[in-house]
Design an enzyme around this catalytic site. Structure first.
Site: not given
Ligand code: 26Y
Length: 798
Positions: A345, A533-534, A539, A641, A645
């Site tokens: 991952h 998200k985290r 990110k 992911t 969504k």
């Protein structure tokens, strides 16, 4: 419901509390679920199909009452009855504590996979740990993240069944002695170990409308027996397993960290605890089938390891086969490597697990001997059979630099290695794991992630789900690819209008929730721009907030500036020890409080940072998103992911060409997505050449200079130096995630979004295109690919 309330609670339904109703509905649904559970078990006992065992240190399953109601076909009836009785269904459903048995994407993926497995009638089990404390609860105090323990088992959890009779003993530490048997073979005696009992708690995993129910088994660590209790009382044993870890700590808490491997010793124990208990159960089940020999294990069993976290299963399987079942090395290895498959991952080196040799030697001495032997044979194999790879042996070795490289162990011991999106798999094959790919090209494969459209569309967004069904019928529920029938309606004005109405209603719901929980009033006509998200540097939440600061600066300069009103919505938990991530949280909160209280900008932008992101909160936000922020530095996000969504719920993506964004773009086409920024090859080229200069970016773009100086000098003229660290960090590390580099194209792309949103009909037709193509990202598709491509499972027909 009425009579159940009377018999179970001794109450009239009119006097029932939400919790009473919750308990009673759980009991009713459980009866239904248990029928299917028993039926599935009977079926599998008889047919003995091959099963997949999904080993994962995380399963972020979310609340189960609503999804179980949906899957057994009682959801609508239940909602109607509750309303008739004068209750709001969501008030009842939220009585369930959301089990936070995961950090983020990897854990949620595991949960989506179990949902799809059961729905597609594939026999399989999840194995995880029953952490008493799940993911911490996040609160903001003065804008800073604080962490509170998440004691989710305070109330009995209605979906679990303790099966004490199936408890398994797991052993740590001790010493190994080698004996020679009469026939000359070696025997390894493992003695003086610390023993821990793994007690299973089973949670049913309910398929949609098919009476097929699989199991998620959660292991809890307990004392071995009351005899050792006695021993414990005298030797202090039960407080000190060794090195200050009590037995209960093994299933005590989830590691709230998805990037670094801190607190190594306890984490190793947790991983081995999961692995040892699960393998024992798997082998027991196999033997109960009266199979011939374990040589045929792979005909009935396949074990998927979710990242390297459960990869000690490979040497543990070897240990069982050799020390307990009497196999020699060659046969044991042949069995083992036909059974395991590994999913990677991440390519971020800091998240790749490596354990110090000394720690494994001490905690798991026999396993260490086996890993050492696997390594020896592996390296020798390269030396003799692949002379062209000899120079690469040090980079490929399982044991090197005093550490055990778990990813290498996982690749060597598995028959399949998969990435989670095409780009990610390509990077694994061509860069990160290039040499392994030369060695084992047949092992590497891609399985692009997916999400369960039942939870994330049907359940979370009933307005949209109903609109879709009214438009194209309900077949999409079982065949999500049929969402493409919506493409016929991209120019259908009545539908677009209704879609707009659905989004508006969902935004009103979220706006109400925001007001209730934070006191912030947001304009429900504004663009809801969402990043959830985290919190991670890669990110790039920092890039997002830089854009907000830029807009704010522009508005201060010119309050009349014609921009489409926006609400920036953030959710993110930072690992408790990740200093820089926590600084970014504080920055976003600070910007929020300044922007939201500044009357001079006429409420054109608002910033909302909702606390404590979890599955339930995502279910509220995702249906209301207009814009989905997927802005990682290209090459860093394995898949994502959340992108899937939000797309499925009609949001348009602003994103880099990273992870599954690329596949989203390929489906919806350029006009229906907003792509910006450096590409993966460009990012890599900069890393290689060292040609990038953050300092140049800072000096050469006035907008960046202004923002950076605001951070350095105290944000917006206030004299605090809270964020100087961010300023210096970006410059001194040369901005490794290219925030400054991508700023310009990010801002420009946001201007395109601002413009596009003004033409609602066109915007909505882009939205339809996204929904229409989202069927590919159903985890049903992903699981179908795993089942046929890796697991070789047969669907169990009724
Ligand atoms: C080693 C330990 C500290 C650790 C614990 C958790 C390391 C990593 C993780 C979690 C990683 C994770 O959630 N990765 C995400 O997996 C998703 C599902 O495949 C991807 O969509 C996402 O891009 C990736 O970051």
């Amino acid at each position: 419901m009425k009579s159940k309330m009377e018999t179970l609670k001794g109450k009239n339904i009119t006097d029932a509390s939400h919790k009473d109703l919750y308990d009673v509905i759980c009991a009713i649904v459980s009866e239904e679920v248990n029928k299917g559970w028993l039926k599935t078990e009977e079926h599998c006992k008889q047919k003995q199909p091959k099963q997949v065992y999904y080993l994962s240190m995380e399963f972020l399953i979310g609340r189960l009452l609503e999804s179980n109601l949906l899957n057994v076909g009682m959801w609508k009836v239940c909602n109607e009855s509750l309303r008739r009785l004068g209750f709001t269904p969501t008030d009842v459903y939220k009585e369930e504590h959301d089990p936070g048995l995961g950090n983020g994407g990897l854990g949620r993926l595991a949960a989506c996979f179990l949902d799809s497995l059961a729905t597609l009638s594939y026999p399989g089990h999840g194995f995880c740990i029953r952490y008493r404390y799940g993911m911490f609860e996040q609160r903001f105090i003065n804008g800073y993240q604080t962490e509170l323990p998440d004691y989710w088992l305070k109330e009995p959890y209605p979906w679990e069944t303790r099966r004490a009779d199936e408890a398994i003993e797991v052993q740590f530490g001790g010493n190994v002695t080698m004996l020679k048997r009469n026939d000359g073979s070696l025997e390894f005696k493992h003695e003086n170990t610390d023993k821990v009992l793994a007690v299973p708690y089973d949670v049913p995993v309910v398929g949609y409308n098919n009476e097929f129910v699989n199991t998620l088994r959660l292991w809890s660590a307990e004392q071995v027996d009351s005899a050792s209790h006695l021993h414990a009382a005298t030797s202090n044993y039960y407080q000190q397993l060794e090195h200050n870890h009590s037995i209960e700590q093994i299933s005590g808490m989830l590691y709230p960290d998805d990037s670094t491997d801190e607190g190594k010793r306890l984490r190793i124990k947790q991983e081995y605890f999961l692995v040892a208990a699960s393998l024992k159960k798997i082998i027991n089940d196999y033997k109960a089938m009266k199979q011939k020999s374990l040589i045929h294990l792979h005909e009935k069993v396949v074990i998927q390891i979710n990242d390297t976290h459960p990869s000690m299963a490979i040497p543990e399987m070897m240990r069982i086969l050799m020390d307990e079942e009497g196999f020699g090395w060659e046969n044991a290895w042949a069995i083992t490597t036909k059974v395991f498959a590994y999913t990677n991952h991440t390519i971020m080196s800091e998240a790749l697990e490596k354990w110090p040799i000394s720690m494994i030697q001490e905690l798991l001495p026999r396993l260490y001997m086996i890993i050492d032997e696997i390594n020896e044979r592996f390296c020798q194999g390269i030396w003799f059979d692949y002379p062209e790879l000899r120079d690469s042996i040090p980079q490929m070795a399982i044991i090197a630099d005093g550490q055990i490289h778990m990813a290498h162990l996982a690749i060597v011991g598995s028959f399949s290695v998969n990435g989670v999106a095409q780009l990610h798999t390509d990077i694994l094959k061509n860069h990160e794991m290039k040499n392994f790919n030369k060695l084992y090209p047949e092992r590497f494969n891609n399985k692009t992630n997916g999400i369960t459209h039942r939870r994330w569309l049907l359940m979370a967004n009933p307005r949209l789900a109903n609109l879709i069904s009214e438009t194209i019928g309900t077949r999409w529920v079982n065949r999500p690819r049929e969402l493409t029938h919506l493409l016929r309606y991209v120019n259908d004005n009545p539908l677009l209008e209704r879609l707009g109405h659905v989004k508006e209603k969902n935004k009103q719901d979220l706006a109400r929730y925001i007001h209730q929980t934070t006191g912030i009033l947001v304009d429900d006509q504004s663009i809801f721009d969402v990043q959830i998200k985290r919190m991670h540097e890669y990110k790039r939440q920092l890039l997002n907030i830089f854009h907000v600061i830029y807009l704010y600066n522009e508005l201060k300069e010119n309050p009349q500036l014609d921009i489409t009103p926006r609400t920036f919505i953030f959710c993110a938990k930072a690992a408790p020890g990740y200093y820089f991530a926590k600084e970014i949280i504080k920055l976003i909160n600070t910007v929020a409080s300044i922007v939201n209280h500044d009357a001079t900008i006429n409420g054109k932008i608002k910033v909302v940072f909702l606390e404590n992101y979890n599955v339930s909160l995502a279910e509220k936000i995702v249906p209301a998103a207009d814009v989905s922020e997927q802005i990682s530095t290209a090459s860093k996000e394995a898949s994502g992911t959340g992108n899937m969504k939000m797309m499925m719920n009609g949001a348009l993506t602003i994103g880099t060409l990273d992870g599954a964004n690329i596949e989203i773009k390929n489906l919806v086409g350029d006009p229906n997505i907003f792509i910006f920024g450096l590409r993966a090859e460009e990012v890599n080229a900069y890393y290689q050449s060292g040609q990038y200069s953050a300092s140049d970016m800072y000096h050469n773009d006035e907008r960046i200079t202004q923002i950076m100086d605001q951070l350095r000098d105290g944000i917006f003229g206030h004299h605090d130096t809270e964020f100087t660290d961010i300023y210096y960090h970006l410059l001194s590390t040369n901005d490794p995630f290219f925030i400054l580099k991508d700023f310009e194209s990010y801002v420009e792309t946001h201007q395109l979004i601002d413009e596009a949103y003004r033409h609602q009909d066109k915007w909505l037709s882009k939205s339809i295109v996204n929904i229409a193509h989202s069927g590919k990202f159903s985890s049903d598709r992903t699981i179908q690919e795993y089942a046929t491509g890796i697991w070789k499972l047969d669907k169990q027909l009724k």
